[in-house]
Design a protein around this motif. Structure first.
Motif, short mmCIF file in Angstrom:
data_model
loop_
_atom_site.label_atom_id
_atom_site.label_comp_id
_atom_site.label_asym_id
_atom_site.label_seq_id
_atom_site.Cartn_x
_atom_site.Cartn_y
_atom_site.Cartn_z
N GLU A 146 0.82 -1.21 0.00
CA GLU A 146 0.00 0.00 0.00
C GLU A 146 0.85 1.27 0.00
OE1 GLU A 146 -3.92 -1.83 2.24
OE2 GLU A 146 -2.62 -0.46 3.35
N LYS A 174 -11.60 -3.36 -0.41
CA LYS A 174 -10.78 -2.87 -1.53
C LYS A 174 -11.65 -2.05 -2.47
CE LYS A 174 -7.07 -5.16 -0.22
NZ LYS A 174 -7.57 -5.77 1.02
N THR A 175 -11.08 -1.02 -3.07
CA THR A 175 -11.82 -0.17 -4.00
C THR A 175 -11.94 -0.85 -5.35
OG1 THR A 175 -9.74 0.98 -4.46
CG2 THR A 175 -11.25 2.03 -2.91
N TRP A 179 -6.07 2.68 -6.40
CA TRP A 179 -5.45 2.03 -5.25
C TRP A 179 -4.92 3.06 -4.28
CZ3 TRP A 179 -5.75 -2.18 -2.72
CH2 TRP A 179 -4.72 -2.65 -1.89
N THR A 181 -4.42 6.60 -2.45
CA THR A 181 -5.35 7.72 -2.20
C THR A 181 -4.64 8.99 -1.75
OG1 THR A 181 -5.68 7.07 0.12
CG2 THR A 181 -7.18 6.10 -1.52
N ARG A 195 -1.81 4.28 0.28
CA ARG A 195 -3.24 4.02 0.45
C ARG A 195 -3.61 4.28 1.91
NH1 ARG A 195 -6.45 -1.12 1.41
NH2 ARG A 195 -8.56 -0.59 0.69
N ARG A 198 -9.61 4.56 3.50
CA ARG A 198 -10.26 3.28 3.24
C ARG A 198 -11.54 3.14 4.05
NH1 ARG A 198 -6.10 -0.53 4.00
NH2 ARG A 198 -4.61 1.14 4.29
N ASN A 308 -6.71 6.35 -13.60
CA ASN A 308 -6.39 5.50 -12.46
C ASN A 308 -5.13 4.68 -12.72
OD1 ASN A 308 -8.61 6.32 -10.95
ND2 ASN A 308 -9.94 4.76 -11.82
N ASP A 312 -1.72 5.16 -10.49
CA ASP A 312 -1.25 4.03 -9.71
C ASP A 312 0.01 3.38 -10.27
OD1 ASP A 312 -3.28 4.24 -7.86
OD2 ASP A 312 -4.65 3.01 -9.02
#
Length: 325
Positions: A146, A174-175, A179, A181, A195, A198, A308, A312
């Motif tokens: 993460e 999990k989104t 991943w 944020t 990350r 959450r 995204n 990521d």
């Protein structure tokens, strides 16, 4: 039910308020939890009014840091139980009077005080008998998957986080997109992404929400992205009417060449009665708009997926804003 959480990094900035309003319009959440508002509670009423939320509880900032807010649509649906500088704990009444516990959480940013945040969650957990959701900025990661860039996190800190998650019998949700944020917005080898934000849910209750969906909502005014949980996100919606018959005029169509052509042709054909002509234009534009919006949604989904993927991926810097200390 939809819950949106965001570390806004200061809600006093008009640009941040505009971005929050845009998020609310686009995602229509029932509950909103904000951390690091950096303002006193008595100054938040105007923001709540602009966001058109009925219920609100705000916790004062500590100087120029901290500050929490929980807002909700219907004043009789949420009952706040406890709150502190690191959490707002509430009970939400769902349909058929079913109850769910939602705790908006902001983990202490200082590692030597992180244990105090975990102990606070343990105390809340002692009184929970309902389905439980925790959401917000935990300022912690569960493992090194993460985190990208920078120094590796001390194993003890990650172990402490995993320990409290296990002790409270919570599942990490999990989104469905994205991943990381949080990003520190630095260049080259100094770039760090983590990350930190959450949702957790009581592990025994996850299976009771088969259509649940969580997403990352990319932001430009904060170094944190927002996250949203929708308990019915993947459920197919019933459509009683043909969407092609539900035309709604948008001023942007007036600049569309294809729309102009359809309007002109529909107006020149058929009935000589004005109302008849308007009805014909609406009918013709309904099918056109349905096709057009479907194409636009597909294009937006493709672009969002690409964004995204870029964010990521390794070594990518996307936003230019103040970095998190």
């Amino acid at each position: 039910m939809k819950i949106l959480c965001w570390n806004c990094r200061g809600i006093g900035n008009p640009a941040t308020v505009r971005e929050l309003k845009q998020m609310l319009v686009a995602n229509d959440p029932d509950i909103v939890f904000l951390c690091e508002t950096k303002i006193n509670a008595n100054k938040f009423s105007s923001v709540r009014s602009r966001c058109k939320m009925e219920g609100c509880l705000a916790v004062n900032a500590n100087g120029k840091s901290g500050g929490l807010v929980m807002m909700w649509k219907e004043s009789n649906k949420v009952e706040v139980q406890t709150y502190s500088n690191n959490h707002i704990n509430s009970i939400i009444k769902l349909e058929n009077d079913n109850l769910i516990r939602f705790t908006g959480f902001y983990g202490n940013a200082k590692p030597n005080k992180r244990q105090c945040s975990w102990n606070m969650l343990r105390r809340v957990g002692q009184s929970v008998t309902e389905k439980w959701i925790i959401g917000g900025d935990f300022n912690a990661i569960l493992d090194n998957a993460e985190k990208e860039g920078g120094r590796r996190k001390p194993s003890a800190l990650m172990e402490d986080f995993r320990e409290v998650v296990d002790e409270l019998s919570m599942a990490d949700l999990k989104t469905n997109n994205g991943w990381f944020t949080w990003v520190n917005n630095r260049d080259g080898t100094a770039l760090v992404k983590e990350r930190l934000d959450r949702f957790l849910m009581s592990a025994n209750d996850v299976a009771r929400f088969p259509f649940m969906e969580t997403k990352v909502i990319r932001q430009s005014t904060s170094d944190h992205d927002a996250i949203i949980l929708d308990t019915e996100g993947r459920k197919l919606r019933d459509r009683h009417r043909d969407p092609r018959l539900c035309f709604k005029y948008n001023v942007c169509w007036a600049r569309d060449v294809e729309a102009k052509k359809i309007i002109k042709e529909a107006w020149q054909k058929g009935s000589t009665d004005i109302m008849g002509k308007i009805e014909m234009v609406g009918k013709k534009l309904g099918g056109w708009q349905y096709k057009k919006l479907k194409q636009m949604r597909t294009q937006m989904g493709t672009l969002q997926a690409h964004i995204n993927k870029v964010i990521d991926s390794q070594g990518v810097r996307m936003r230019v804003i103040s970095s998190k200390p």
